[in-house]
Write an enzyme that holds these catalytic residues in place. Structure first.
Site, PDB file in Angstrom:
ATOM      1  N   SER A  59     110.813-108.936 -14.028  1.00 35.22           N
ATOM      2  CA  SER A  59     109.593-108.562 -13.309  1.00 35.22           C
ATOM      3  C   SER A  59     108.620-109.732 -13.169  1.00 35.22           C
ATOM      4  O   SER A  59     108.658-110.695 -13.942  1.00 35.22           O
ATOM      5  CB  SER A  59     108.895-107.408 -14.033  1.00 35.22           C
TER       6      SER A  59
HETATM    7  N1  SAM Z   1     112.085-105.590 -18.416  1.00 35.44           N
HETATM    8  C1  SAM Z   1     113.036-106.435 -17.749  1.00 35.44           C
HETATM    9  C2  SAM Z   1     112.825-107.894 -18.016  1.00 35.44           C
HETATM   10  O1  SAM Z   1     111.835-108.263 -18.661  1.00 35.44           O
HETATM   11  O2  SAM Z   1     113.684-108.680 -17.605  1.00 35.44           O
HETATM   12  C3  SAM Z   1     113.119-106.186 -16.267  1.00 35.44           C
HETATM   13  C4  SAM Z   1     113.740-104.914 -15.967  1.00 35.44           C
HETATM   14  S1  SAM Z   1     114.467-104.695 -14.376  1.00 35.44           S
HETATM   15  C5  SAM Z   1     113.095-104.660 -13.317  1.00 35.44           C
HETATM   16  C6  SAM Z   1     114.936-102.979 -14.607  1.00 35.44           C
HETATM   17  C7  SAM Z   1     116.066-102.779 -15.584  1.00 35.44           C
HETATM   18  O3  SAM Z   1     116.207-101.376 -15.807  1.00 35.44           O
HETATM   19  C8  SAM Z   1     117.418-103.277 -15.090  1.00 35.44           C
HETATM   20  O4  SAM Z   1     117.960-104.176 -16.000  1.00 35.44           O
HETATM   21  C9  SAM Z   1     118.249-101.998 -14.993  1.00 35.44           C
HETATM   22  O5  SAM Z   1     119.612-102.184 -15.269  1.00 35.44           O
HETATM   23  C10 SAM Z   1     117.566-101.131 -16.034  1.00 35.44           C
HETATM   24  N2  SAM Z   1     117.811 -99.694 -15.926  1.00 35.44           N
HETATM   25  C11 SAM Z   1     117.861 -98.916 -14.803  1.00 35.44           C
HETATM   26  N3  SAM Z   1     118.099 -97.637 -15.154  1.00 35.44           N
HETATM   27  C12 SAM Z   1     118.188 -97.610 -16.513  1.00 35.44           C
HETATM   28  C13 SAM Z   1     118.433 -96.581 -17.476  1.00 35.44           C
HETATM   29  N4  SAM Z   1     118.631 -95.293 -17.133  1.00 35.44           N
HETATM   30  N5  SAM Z   1     118.456 -96.916 -18.784  1.00 35.44           N
HETATM   31  C14 SAM Z   1     118.267 -98.201 -19.171  1.00 35.44           C
HETATM   32  N6  SAM Z   1     118.046 -99.215 -18.313  1.00 35.44           N
HETATM   33  C15 SAM Z   1     118.009 -98.924 -17.003  1.00 35.44           C
END
Ligand code: SAM
Length: 211
Positions: A59
């Site tokens: 992000s």
């Molecule tokens: N917080 C992260 C960082 O600092 O790099 C960025 C996160 S990215 C915008 C969103 C993440 O949510 C992705 O890695 C995606 O795979 C994960 N995601 C989506 N659905 C999810 C779920 N049901 N459980 C866990 N992770 C999930």
């Protein structure tokens, strides 16, 4: 790199209203370049999200700071993050709270983040591979929960795992790529109060109680 980081702190965070000293300190301390795919280090302190792997993103620094600030942490909390991604936000959270539990659904990302956080010494962060729309019951209740992917609605399980007086910050929206960031509070009596914070754009939350 240090000059770029200082510019991020003053122009992208402080000038846009990030006030929490602990959040600013964490954003200064955590090396965002260490959470990026190699070759992208130069862009680490730019004002935007960046691709990591598996079609996911790290992000925008401002949004990370804004979401952590919105959790109103004092330092002693147990925090659950849904969407570990690169592990960057988990590292920032680890400087502002006592214990961070973070859940990622994609094995390659969970393994990478776990290794990265360990090498960098963020030993109060635990990474779990699973569907974060179910929360992580084992360590509940949490004083704060942050979801870093966009949900169609607030997952019931996350509300159930929020401690009294706890805060949950989550992007919620009617389509997979456009959301409103909302903060949900559980009152001392257990009631739920919700407020809208700002429009955001996150990758979708995929899972049993997501998309
Ligand atoms: N917080 C992260 C960082 O600092 O790099 C960025 C996160 S990215 C915008 C969103 C993440 O949510 C992705 O890695 C995606 O795979 C994960 N995601 C989506 N659905 C999810 C779920 N049901 N459980 C866990 N992770 C999930």
């Amino acid at each position: 790199m240090e000059a770029r980081k200082e510019r991020m702190l003053s122009e992208h965070l402080a000038a846009r209203g990030i006030r929490d000293a602990a959040v600013m300190k964490a954003m200064r301390e955590v090396p965002r370049e260490a959470f990026l795919p190699s070759g992208m280090e130069l862009f680490a302190y730019d004002d935007g999200p960046l691709p990591i792997a598996e079609g996911q993103t790290i992000s925008q620094p401002y949004i990370v700071a804004y979401m952590v600030e919105a959790l109103e942490l004092l330092g002693g909390e147990r925090v659950l993050e849904i969407g570990t991604g690169s592990g960057y936000a988990a590292a920032v959270l680890s400087r502002c709270a006592a214990q961070v539990y973070t859940v990622e659904r994609i094995p390659f990302l969970a393994a990478g983040a776990r290794a990265r956080l360990e090498v960098l010494g963020y030993d109060n962060v635990t990474v779990h591979l699973g569907d974060g729309t179910l929360g992580w019951e084992e360590h509940a209740p949490y004083d704060a929960i942050v979801v870093t992917a966009g949900a169609p609605e607030v997952p019931r399980e996350l509300l159930d795992q929020l401690a009294p007086l706890g805060r949950l910050v989550i992007p919620v929206g009617p389509t997979q790529h456009l959301q409103e960031l909302v903060r949900v509070r559980r009152t001392r009596e257990g009631k739920i109060r919700q407020e809208q914070l700002c429009p955001v754009r996150f990758v979708p939350l995929i899972g049993e109680h997501g998309w």
